[in-house]
Design an enzyme around this catalytic site. Structure first.
Site, short mmCIF file in Angstrom:
data_model
loop_
_atom_site.label_atom_id
_atom_site.label_comp_id
_atom_site.label_asym_id
_atom_site.label_seq_id
_atom_site.Cartn_x
_atom_site.Cartn_y
_atom_site.Cartn_z
CG HIS A 219 45.74 34.94 43.12
ND1 HIS A 219 44.94 33.88 43.30
CD2 HIS A 219 45.74 35.76 43.50
CE1 HIS A 219 43.63 34.47 43.84
NE2 HIS A 219 44.42 35.83 44.30
CD GLU B 160 42.60 35.43 50.87
OE1 GLU B 160 41.55 36.10 50.66
OE2 GLU B 160 44.07 36.40 51.18
CG HIS C 291 40.11 34.84 46.28
ND1 HIS C 291 39.98 35.05 44.82
CD2 HIS C 291 41.41 35.38 46.27
CE1 HIS C 291 41.14 36.02 44.26
NE2 HIS C 291 41.63 36.97 45.44
CG HIS D 180 43.75 40.95 43.64
ND1 HIS D 180 41.89 40.42 43.92
CD2 HIS D 180 44.18 39.76 43.87
CE1 HIS D 180 42.15 39.33 44.61
NE2 HIS D 180 42.94 39.22 44.10
CG ASP E 101 47.05 38.33 46.76
OD1 ASP E 101 45.80 38.26 45.60
OD2 ASP E 101 46.33 37.07 48.11
CD GLN F 173 37.62 42.45 47.72
OE1 GLN F 173 38.54 42.85 46.49
NE2 GLN F 173 38.17 41.47 48.54
#
Ligand code: FE2
Length: 411
Positions: free
Chosen positions: A55, A211, A208, A57, A307, A150
């Protein structure tokens, strides 16, 4: 080529490993060098399957401080910083940063990356660039791409259409962000959409999920229920699930049954979640990490991810998954001897299940000869001494090596 005296995955006894034509052709303590064969004596060093970043980005990595630093360190200031940085986003910019990040990872023995890529951008420039990079880097780094909304699927203009386009462009995995959607109804609807999209196109899913420190954030039950009903099972992953930290125990006991039935995977991100969660708390402050210990005890698959690497949300990171495991064991209170010894699985075999690597992964005869050698005799020592990755081989080809520096105490 023969690698002698390897300690494979903390095994008691040493073994030898022959690599031919990019595959593990033999693994046995009885192998002798063939005439003229190249031999490497590993001297009892730890040999593991390659590390897997499950995981991250990559589209935002290596942007911390550009153009402004996140002074408070909060998620919200991180979003403000990113909106300023996003104006400079171009194919060349993404290409340069991802190439640098991939090399950081490679130096630390990582050979597979699952990256989330923001698709709440009508140009889809980052998605297009990552699809190109997945091809150009194919021999050195396996990249899986998640279409990550996002800013939401139903709460962002044309969100559903952007998700469909991202899948057409070549995303491997469908994402979602239910806790960010405007309403609880949108949250459920976005998950119904995402899992159906994945089912229709035979894609994996990585959400996601919850979170947030809000104990009422319950996207996870919907993810698990749809995974079960659509028959997607372990093709589905719930990332973060930090709200689970705050759920009441009675609810978790009921939820656990569904989680096991659904067979979904979990990804926890100990560095970033410890840093970003609990920010609205005074004292006591919640750790805000999902229930890794309890999920593991129930036989549910959990892996660890970084992450963010040096970006507006997380100002550190060198691509070393050892740091992720080290933090994870502390905050999850998993420091029992066997828990420490087994914890390499969070960034190897468990992550391989999440990424569905199947028989292309693992130290077994007939499989691709991909592995790392650590400068330590077992994983406990490797973790504790922050041991270097001495060698990283992918399909029989050396990708990275390191020579540990030495220090002297002068008394
Ligand atoms: Fe993430």
């Amino acid at each position: 080529m023969l690698f002698q005296n390897a300690r494979v995955e903390n095994a008691q006894n040493l073994t030898h490993i022959r690599v031919e034509n990019g595959l593990f052709s033999a693994i046995s303590p009885d192998l002798l060098p063939k005439p003229g064969e190249e031999v490497v004596d590993l001297g009892g060093k730890l040999l593991l399957p390659p590390f897997i970043e499950s995981h991250v980005h990559l589209d935002t990595c290596l942007t911390a401080g550009d153009p402004v630093w996140n002074m408070s360190g909060t998620l919200f200031e991180g979003i403000e910083c990113w909106s300023k940085r996003k104006e400079k986003l171009s194919k060349q910019d993404v290409r340069d940063r991802v190439n640098r990040a991939v090399r950081l990872y490679a130096a630390h023995g990582v050979q597979h990356i699952r990256t989330h890529v923001d698709v709440t951008d009508p140009s889809l420039v980052a998605m297009e660039t990552l699809v190109e990079l997945r091809e150009t880097l194919r021999d050195t780094m396996d990249i899986q791409i998640v279409a990550f909304p996002q800013e939401g699927i139903l709460s962002y203009p044309n969100g559903q259409e952007l998700m469909r386009r991202a899948v057409e462009l070549g995303a491997d995995v469908v994402g979602a962000i239910p806790h960010f959607e405007f309403t609880r109804e949108y949250s459920v609807e976005s998950l119904n959409f995402a899992l159906q999209l994945a089912a229709d196109h035979d894609k994996l899913v990585d959400v996601h999920c919850d979170e947030i420190d809000d104990e009422a954030s319950r996207g996870l039950e919907t993810v698990a229920a749809r995974a079960l009903e659509l028959g997607l099972y372990d093709k589905v992953t719930a990332s973060h699930t930090t709200a689970m930290h705050s759920y009441n125990n009675a609810y978790v006991v009921r939820l656990m049954r569904l989680l096991k039935m659904s067979r979904i995977n979990f990804v926890s991100n100990p560095l970033v979640n410890t840093h970003l969660q609990g920010r609205m708390d005074t004292y006591p402050k919640r750790r805000g990490i999902t229930r890794v210990k309890e999920l593991t005890a129930e036989g549910i698959n959990v892996s660890f991810g970084h992450d963010d690497i040096f970006d507006p949300w997380y100002p550190m990171g060198t691509g070393s998954l050892r740091d992720v495991v080290f933090m994870g064991l502390h905050v999850c209170q998993m420091m029992g001897y066997q828990e420490i010894m087994d914890s390499y699985r969070f960034i190897t075999t468990n992550a391989a299940k999440t990424l569905h690597l199947g028989e292309t992964y693992g130290i077994q005869e007939g499989r691709p000869a991909s592995f790392v050698v650590m400068d330590a005799g077992n994983w406990y020592d490797a973790l504790n001494t922050n041991a270097a990755v001495l060698l990283s081989y992918k399909k029989g080809k050396k990708l990275a090596q390191s020579t540990p520096g030495s220090s002297q105490v002068l008394f």
